[in-house]
Write an enzyme that holds these catalytic residues in place. Structure first.
Site, PDB file in Angstrom:
ATOM      1  N   ASP A   1       0.803  -1.044   0.163  1.00 44.82           N
ATOM      2  CA  ASP A   1       0.008  -0.093  -0.102  1.00 44.82           C
ATOM      3  C   ASP A   1       0.813   1.307  -0.067  1.00 44.82           C
ATOM      4  O   ASP A   1       1.939   1.331   0.580  1.00 44.82           O
ATOM      5  CB  ASP A   1      -0.844   0.134   1.338  1.00 44.82           C
ATOM      6  CG  ASP A   1      -1.882   0.999   1.198  1.00 44.82           C
ATOM      7  OD1 ASP A   1      -3.066   0.791   0.595  1.00 44.82           O
ATOM      8  OD2 ASP A   1      -1.776   2.268   1.635  1.00 44.82           O
TER       9      ASP A   1
ATOM     10  N   ASN B   1      -3.591  12.617  -4.095  1.00 46.13           N
ATOM     11  CA  ASN B   1      -4.332  13.180  -4.881  1.00 46.13           C
ATOM     12  C   ASN B   1      -5.340  14.382  -4.518  1.00 46.13           C
ATOM     13  O   ASN B   1      -5.816  15.192  -5.226  1.00 46.13           O
ATOM     14  CB  ASN B   1      -5.406  11.847  -4.764  1.00 46.13           C
ATOM     15  CG  ASN B   1      -5.472  10.659  -5.666  1.00 46.13           C
ATOM     16  OD1 ASN B   1      -4.719  10.765  -6.584  1.00 46.13           O
ATOM     17  ND2 ASN B   1      -5.764   9.632  -5.238  1.00 46.13           N
TER      18      ASN B   1
ATOM     19  N   HIS C   1      -5.879  13.845  -9.353  1.00 39.95           N
ATOM     20  CA  HIS C   1      -5.685  12.535  -9.876  1.00 39.95           C
ATOM     21  C   HIS C   1      -4.933  12.287 -10.673  1.00 39.95           C
ATOM     22  O   HIS C   1      -4.766  11.109 -11.100  1.00 39.95           O
ATOM     23  CB  HIS C   1      -7.296  11.958  -9.934  1.00 39.95           C
ATOM     24  CG  HIS C   1      -8.171  11.883  -8.715  1.00 39.95           C
ATOM     25  ND1 HIS C   1      -8.017  10.774  -7.940  1.00 39.95           N
ATOM     26  CD2 HIS C   1      -9.005  12.798  -8.071  1.00 39.95           C
ATOM     27  CE1 HIS C   1      -8.907  11.348  -6.681  1.00 39.95           C
ATOM     28  NE2 HIS C   1      -9.650  12.291  -7.056  1.00 39.95           N
TER      29      HIS C   1
ATOM     30  N   ASP D   1      -2.494   9.393 -10.654  1.00 40.84           N
ATOM     31  CA  ASP D   1      -2.438   7.904 -11.688  1.00 40.84           C
ATOM     32  C   ASP D   1      -1.069   7.949 -12.023  1.00 40.84           C
ATOM     33  O   ASP D   1      -0.530   6.917 -12.357  1.00 40.84           O
ATOM     34  CB  ASP D   1      -3.306   8.376 -12.945  1.00 40.84           C
ATOM     35  CG  ASP D   1      -4.946   8.331 -12.610  1.00 40.84           C
ATOM     36  OD1 ASP D   1      -5.035   7.562 -11.488  1.00 40.84           O
ATOM     37  OD2 ASP D   1      -5.707   8.667 -13.328  1.00 40.84           O
TER      38      ASP D   1
ATOM     39  N   GLU E   1      -4.505   2.602  -4.553  1.00 41.64           N
ATOM     40  CA  GLU E   1      -3.088   2.471  -4.139  1.00 41.64           C
ATOM     41  C   GLU E   1      -2.728   1.062  -3.736  1.00 41.64           C
ATOM     42  O   GLU E   1      -1.640   1.017  -3.043  1.00 41.64           O
ATOM     43  CB  GLU E   1      -2.553   3.665  -3.276  1.00 41.64           C
ATOM     44  CG  GLU E   1      -3.313   3.351  -1.862  1.00 41.64           C
ATOM     45  CD  GLU E   1      -4.687   3.927  -1.633  1.00 41.64           C
ATOM     46  OE1 GLU E   1      -5.014   4.209  -0.650  1.00 41.64           O
ATOM     47  OE2 GLU E   1      -5.481   3.949  -2.433  1.00 41.64           O
TER      48      GLU E   1
END
Length: 340
Positions: free
Chosen positions: A201, A209, A214, A218, A244
């Site tokens: 994680d 974000n 975002h 990404d 994630e």
């Protein structure tokens, strides 16, 4: 002949996974071409080193019986096979006794990823047309299966394929376990090697974000996936579980080997430059994958280890089995254990 051929093509395209597709392809090639042997080879290129695996093979014994061979890495691939993989061209040679060996390249996204190898008494023009057609059908359907199994953003395996892939790995472990002929004493004298599942994680990804958008998030996910793909072995299974979170499944290894591998990977992530983010770290929880484990239980164990790592400062590696052992009441003989 035409009806049988159409039936075989329909059967070939009914499969929903790569393993079934490969076995159907070899059966179909043998049925319509009449070869002595046919095999599928795949390239396992990593870090500019070309490794080759024979994924599946079918050989005719005494003209009647069939013998299947399972996955096996090649220590010394033939020069013709390597030439086929490197050039993406058909290679054919014929010996003095008239036996022909032919290698037909298999490509995915215009990149050679493997080859179909045929051993026969020589193929006529009609058989060559059929063989090339079967290989093209295989390529096209392999592309569809590949796209369905992959996460659209990162190109890693997706959540939907996890249960199937892990189940296949556990089934192979069960077969290997039953075939083991070593004595109990021999096994005790060797270090234990098992498969491992790791949940990964990204630490504080929500802040990425929230602060940068975002699109930046990404890009971080994509770069991390590229780092994973280049760092781990081609035989390791890499999944994006969503957001994630990632899941990694490793071939049998000792706990020391996996610990060193993941610690080095975490250090590589720390040293990787991501857009806008000054420093990115990950937390990892690891659990054993035993031959008789249920996938959901293995996943839960790794998730508990990941939660422990994140609750204790993040940027940490935690093994579930060590975590459980540390939670047990210690006796006078216990000296404690370092989890990380």
């Amino acid at each position: 002949m035409q009806e049988e051929l159409l039936h075989s093509v329909v059967k070939l395209t009914k499969t929903r996974d790569v393993d079934s597709l490969e076995s159907s392809l070899l059966s179909t090639i043998h049925e319509f071409i009449g070869c002595q042997a046919v095999s599928i080879y795949k390239s396992l290129s990593a870090n500019d080193v070309l490794e080759v695996e024979c994924c599946l093979g079918l050989e005719v014994i005494d003209g009647k019986r069939f013998q299947w061979s399972q996955s096996e890495k090649l220590d010394n691939p033939s020069p013709e096979l390597l030439s086929c993989l490197n050039s993406a061209c058909i290679i054919a040679i014929q010996s003095n006794d008239g036996v022909e060996k032919r290698w037909v390249p298999i490509t995915l996204s215009d990149k050679p990823i493997g080859a179909i190898a045929i051993v026969s008494k020589g193929l006529g023009s009609a058989e060559q047309v059929l063989l090339n057609a079967f290989c093209c059908i295989y390529e096209n359907y392999l592309t569809i299966l590949h796209e369905n199994e992959r996460d659209k953003l990162t190109g890693l395996l997706n959540r939907q394929t996890f249960d199937k892939k892990l189940k296949q790995l556990i089934e192979k472990q069960v077969v290997k376990h039953h075939k083991t002929t070593k004595s109990k004493k021999d096994r005790q004298n060797q270090k234990e090697t098992v498969s491992w599942l790791a949940m990964l994680d990204i630490d504080h990804f929500k802040q990425v974000n929230d602060n940068y958008g975002h699109v930046c998030g990404d890009e971080v996910l994509l770069i991390l996936a590229q780092v994973m793909h280049s760092y781990f072995r081609p035989t390791d299974l890499l999944f994006r579980f969503g957001g994630e979170e990632f899941v990694l499944v490793f071939e049998p290894a000792t706990v020391e080997e996996i610990e060193a591998l993941l610690n080095q990977f975490m250090e590589q992530v720390r040293n990787t430059k991501f857009p806008f983010v000054k420093k990115l770290t990950v937390s990892i929880g690891v659990a054993k994958v035993g031959p008789y484990d249920f996938p959901i239980h293995v996943l839960e164990n790794a998730d508990k280890a990941l939660y422990f790592a994140k609750e204790n400062g993040r940027d940490k590696l935690c093994f579930y089995e060590q975590m459980v052992k540390a939670d047990k009441p210690q006796t006078e003989d216990d000296s404690g254990i370092d989890l990380f």
